[in-house]
Design an enzyme around this catalytic site. Structure first.
Site, PDB file in Angstrom:
ATOM      1  N   HIS A 131     -10.004  13.461  -2.167  1.00 16.27           N
ATOM      2  CA  HIS A 131     -10.840  12.248  -2.228  1.00 16.27           C
ATOM      3  C   HIS A 131     -11.178  11.891  -3.684  1.00 16.27           C
ATOM      4  O   HIS A 131     -12.350  11.888  -4.089  1.00 16.27           O
ATOM      5  CB  HIS A 131     -12.114  12.440  -1.397  1.00 16.27           C
ATOM      6  CG  HIS A 131     -12.713  11.147  -0.946  1.00 16.27           C
ATOM      7  ND1 HIS A 131     -13.344  10.996   0.263  1.00 16.27           N
ATOM      8  CD2 HIS A 131     -12.795   9.933  -1.548  1.00 16.27           C
ATOM      9  CE1 HIS A 131     -13.783   9.760   0.392  1.00 16.27           C
ATOM     10  NE2 HIS A 131     -13.464   9.082  -0.707  1.00 16.27           N
ATOM     11  N   ASP A 184      -5.502  10.911   0.530  1.00 22.18           N
ATOM     12  CA  ASP A 184      -6.590  11.251  -0.396  1.00 22.18           C
ATOM     13  C   ASP A 184      -7.858  11.561   0.386  1.00 22.18           C
ATOM     14  O   ASP A 184      -8.840  12.032  -0.178  1.00 22.18           O
ATOM     15  CB  ASP A 184      -6.829  10.073  -1.359  1.00 22.18           C
ATOM     16  CG  ASP A 184      -7.836  10.413  -2.450  1.00 22.18           C
ATOM     17  OD1 ASP A 184      -7.751  11.535  -2.990  1.00 22.18           O
ATOM     18  OD2 ASP A 184      -8.709   9.566  -2.747  1.00 22.18           O
ATOM     19  N   GLU A 239     -12.790  16.325   6.170  1.00 22.35           N
ATOM     20  CA  GLU A 239     -12.830  16.763   4.768  1.00 22.35           C
ATOM     21  C   GLU A 239     -14.178  17.342   4.337  1.00 22.35           C
ATOM     22  O   GLU A 239     -14.260  18.093   3.369  1.00 22.35           O
ATOM     23  CB  GLU A 239     -12.457  15.600   3.837  1.00 22.35           C
ATOM     24  CG  GLU A 239     -13.487  14.476   3.785  1.00 22.35           C
ATOM     25  CD  GLU A 239     -13.061  13.334   2.855  1.00 22.35           C
ATOM     26  OE1 GLU A 239     -11.941  12.824   3.018  1.00 22.35           O
ATOM     27  OE2 GLU A 239     -13.869  12.950   1.996  1.00 22.35           O
ATOM     28  N   ARG A 283     -10.578   6.124   4.285  1.00 24.27           N
ATOM     29  CA  ARG A 283     -11.419   7.128   4.938  1.00 24.27           C
ATOM     30  C   ARG A 283     -10.553   7.897   5.929  1.00 24.27           C
ATOM     31  O   ARG A 283      -9.720   7.305   6.623  1.00 24.27           O
ATOM     32  CB  ARG A 283     -12.603   6.484   5.683  1.00 24.27           C
ATOM     33  CG  ARG A 283     -13.741   6.001   4.804  1.00 24.27           C
ATOM     34  CD  ARG A 283     -14.496   7.152   4.131  1.00 24.27           C
ATOM     35  NE  ARG A 283     -15.605   6.684   3.311  1.00 24.27           N
ATOM     36  CZ  ARG A 283     -15.532   6.397   2.013  1.00 24.27           C
ATOM     37  NH1 ARG A 283     -14.392   6.518   1.365  1.00 24.27           N
ATOM     38  NH2 ARG A 283     -16.605   5.999   1.343  1.00 24.27           N
TER      39      ARG A 283
HETATM   40  P1  NAD Z   1     -14.131  -4.179   0.730  1.00 20.01           P
HETATM   41  O1  NAD Z   1     -15.372  -4.285   1.541  1.00 20.01           O
HETATM   42  O2  NAD Z   1     -13.988  -5.016  -0.509  1.00 20.01           O
HETATM   43  O3  NAD Z   1     -12.864  -4.504   1.654  1.00 20.01           O
HETATM   44  C1  NAD Z   1     -12.688  -3.982   2.930  1.00 20.01           C
HETATM   45  C2  NAD Z   1     -11.820  -4.978   3.694  1.00 20.01           C
HETATM   46  O4  NAD Z   1     -11.520  -4.402   4.966  1.00 20.01           O
HETATM   47  C3  NAD Z   1     -12.533  -6.309   3.953  1.00 20.01           C
HETATM   48  O5  NAD Z   1     -11.709  -7.396   3.557  1.00 20.01           O
HETATM   49  C4  NAD Z   1     -12.731  -6.315   5.462  1.00 20.01           C
HETATM   50  O6  NAD Z   1     -12.663  -7.615   6.035  1.00 20.01           O
HETATM   51  C5  NAD Z   1     -11.568  -5.456   5.905  1.00 20.01           C
HETATM   52  N1  NAD Z   1     -11.689  -4.988   7.254  1.00 20.01           N
HETATM   53  C6  NAD Z   1     -12.815  -4.809   8.007  1.00 20.01           C
HETATM   54  N2  NAD Z   1     -12.479  -4.426   9.253  1.00 20.01           N
HETATM   55  C7  NAD Z   1     -11.128  -4.367   9.289  1.00 20.01           C
HETATM   56  C8  NAD Z   1     -10.189  -4.055  10.307  1.00 20.01           C
HETATM   57  N3  NAD Z   1     -10.580  -3.764  11.545  1.00 20.01           N
HETATM   58  N4  NAD Z   1      -8.878  -4.101   9.994  1.00 20.01           N
HETATM   59  C9  NAD Z   1      -8.462  -4.427   8.742  1.00 20.01           C
HETATM   60  N5  NAD Z   1      -9.302  -4.742   7.753  1.00 20.01           N
HETATM   61  C10 NAD Z   1     -10.616  -4.710   8.023  1.00 20.01           C
HETATM   62  O7  NAD Z   1     -13.961  -2.642   0.393  1.00 20.01           O
HETATM   63  P2  NAD Z   1     -13.105  -1.990  -0.780  1.00 20.01           P
HETATM   64  O8  NAD Z   1     -13.946  -1.884  -2.002  1.00 20.01           O
HETATM   65  O9  NAD Z   1     -11.785  -2.669  -0.872  1.00 20.01           O
HETATM   66  O10 NAD Z   1     -12.917  -0.511  -0.210  1.00 20.01           O
HETATM   67  C11 NAD Z   1     -12.122  -0.251   0.928  1.00 20.01           C
HETATM   68  C12 NAD Z   1     -12.374   1.166   1.381  1.00 20.01           C
HETATM   69  O11 NAD Z   1     -11.865   2.068   0.386  1.00 20.01           O
HETATM   70  C13 NAD Z   1     -13.860   1.542   1.485  1.00 20.01           C
HETATM   71  O12 NAD Z   1     -14.376   1.217   2.741  1.00 20.01           O
HETATM   72  C14 NAD Z   1     -13.839   3.027   1.282  1.00 20.01           C
HETATM   73  O13 NAD Z   1     -13.733   3.645   2.552  1.00 20.01           O
HETATM   74  C15 NAD Z   1     -12.553   3.298   0.523  1.00 20.01           C
HETATM   75  N6  NAD Z   1     -12.780   3.853  -0.833  1.00 20.01           N
HETATM   76  C16 NAD Z   1     -12.160   5.015  -1.157  1.00 20.01           C
HETATM   77  C17 NAD Z   1     -12.307   5.559  -2.427  1.00 20.01           C
HETATM   78  C18 NAD Z   1     -11.617   6.835  -2.845  1.00 20.01           C
HETATM   79  O14 NAD Z   1     -12.046   7.467  -3.820  1.00 20.01           O
HETATM   80  N7  NAD Z   1     -10.561   7.264  -2.178  1.00 20.01           N
HETATM   81  C19 NAD Z   1     -13.126   4.901  -3.348  1.00 20.01           C
HETATM   82  C20 NAD Z   1     -13.722   3.705  -2.990  1.00 20.01           C
HETATM   83  C21 NAD Z   1     -13.549   3.180  -1.720  1.00 20.01           C
END
Ligand code: NAD
Length: 330
Positions: free
Chosen positions: A291, A254, A259, A230
């Site tokens: 994105h 990305d 955005e 994000r």
């Molecule tokens: P997820 O919930 O499986 O994993 C997120 C991880 O971040 C968890 O293990 C959590 O404990 C950890 N976390 C929470 N707070 C934290 C902190 N302060 N420091 C470090 N780690 C922390 O989520 P995911 O499916 O792996 O997705 C991760 C992120 O990717 C989503 O939140 C979303 O913002 C982003 N995303 C982007 C796209 C894209 O198209 N670019 C698509 C899907 C998701």
């Protein structure tokens, strides 16, 4: 169920239109994004369906509630764009927690390889029969150290990919898990020792600007930074200062703090008024994409499937396994 589907692009309809018919849903596709001005278009619908650059704040929750809209169907995993606390006891929020973590992780690696090996520049040069290599030198990833922030589904997939490049992987997550081929360290250690840093944590009050002036000061000179998570994770002003000081080998973005209203739109004929975005575009070693980490056939199909399953569960009183509750926000 009548669903007002905001921010519709042609590629959304490809998946949602036929699947929605199978479920018997009445889906109204709206091109506009969901915001304070367009929220009233949801009058008469049971649910709204939104994506990452739509938002629903507390005021809009009340408007939806008064219009008797029962649910917000997120066709995304992240839910930072909805005021979850304000929705408690008023509107049910359902999301797609996982569709293809590999899609996003593979794209993160694609960004890293691009800004490191400058294939985007090579492509343009050779099409012009400019076969010079000047300025295109990268670094080996093999045996280098990568830092992964957030070891959830996408972070784990990224670690597997980095392992495949024989990189030593450091990681940071407040909720560590066992069995990863990576070493959990403090955030400070990760910043100090990584040649490559990739962000995979959600955006919340703890992680906003996790990459700030102080963090950048700790990083190795020439570090590569990739953000497919994000935009708000990075303080853009601090990033630009770091770029101007020559601290980064390359940066792949990305996602971008501001955005909304720009990404996913064709703004090629417009004057871009966002000076930071315009500045970022001027750096030869910065790659900005719109994105699109999620954007594979497999992911799109899974997003449509789970979003409509969520709606079906709600309509039929089945367990709401993908509900977002206030306990999930800090
Ligand atoms: P997820 O919930 O499986 O994993 C997120 C991880 O971040 C968890 O293990 C959590 O404990 C950890 N976390 C929470 N707070 C934290 C902190 N302060 N420091 C470090 N780690 C922390 O989520 P995911 O499916 O792996 O997705 C991760 C992120 O990717 C989503 O939140 C979303 O913002 C982003 N995303 C982007 C796209 C894209 O198209 N670019 C698509 C899907 C998701």
């Amino acid at each position: 169920m009548k669903i007002a589907f905001y921010g519709t692009k042609p590629y959304d309809r490809v998946w949602f239109e036929p699947m929605g018919k199978e479920y018997g849903f009445d889906i109204h596709f709206i091109e506009s994004s969901c915001n304070r001005e367009t929220v009233f278009m949801a009058k008469g619908y049971d649910a709204i369906c939104i994506f990452v650059n739509d938002y629903v704040n507390a005021e809009m929750i009340d408007i939806l509630y008064e219009m008797n809209v029962k649910a917000i169907l997120l066709r995304s995993a992240g839910f930072n764009n909805v005021d979850v606390k304000a929705a408690e006891d008023k509107i049910i929020i359902l999301r797609v927690p996982s569709y293809s973590p590999e899609a996003v992780a593979e794209f993160s690696m694609a960004m890293l390889l691009t800004v490191n090996r400058l294939t985007h520049k090579a492509y343009n040069r050779t099409r012009d029969f400019n076969m010079s290599l000047n300025g295109l030198m990268g670094v080996d990833l093999n045996e280098k150290t990568a830092g992964v922030i957030g070891t959830g589904k996408i972070g784990q997939s990224m670690i597997r990919i980095l392992n495949g490049f024989q990189m030593h992987v450091l990681c940071y997550d407040p909720f560590p898990i066992e069995g990863l081929e990576a070493e959990y360290v403090s955030l400070e250690e990760l910043f100090k020792n990584s040649d490559v840093i990739s962000l995979h944590c959600p955006l919340n009050s703890d992680t906003r600007h996790i990459i700030n002036k102080e963090a950048i000061a700790l990083m190795k000179k020439g570090v590569y930074l990739v953000n497919t998570s994000r935009g708000g994770l990075i303080d853009t002003d601090a990033l630009i200062d770091g770029m101007l000081e020559g601290r980064f080998g390359g940066v792949g973005l990305d996602v971008y703090e501001e955005e909304e209203g720009v990404f996913y739109e064709d703004r090629s004929n417009d004057i871009i008024t966002d000076d930071n975005l315009a500045r970022l575009m001027t750096f030869p070693n910065v790659l900005v994409t719109s994105h699109m980490g999620f954007f594979t056939k497999e992911a799109m199909q899974a997003i449509a499937q789970v979003t409509l399953e969520n709606a079906y569960a709600l309509e039929n009183g089945l367990p709401l396994v993908n509900q977002v509750g206030k306990e999930m926000v800090s």
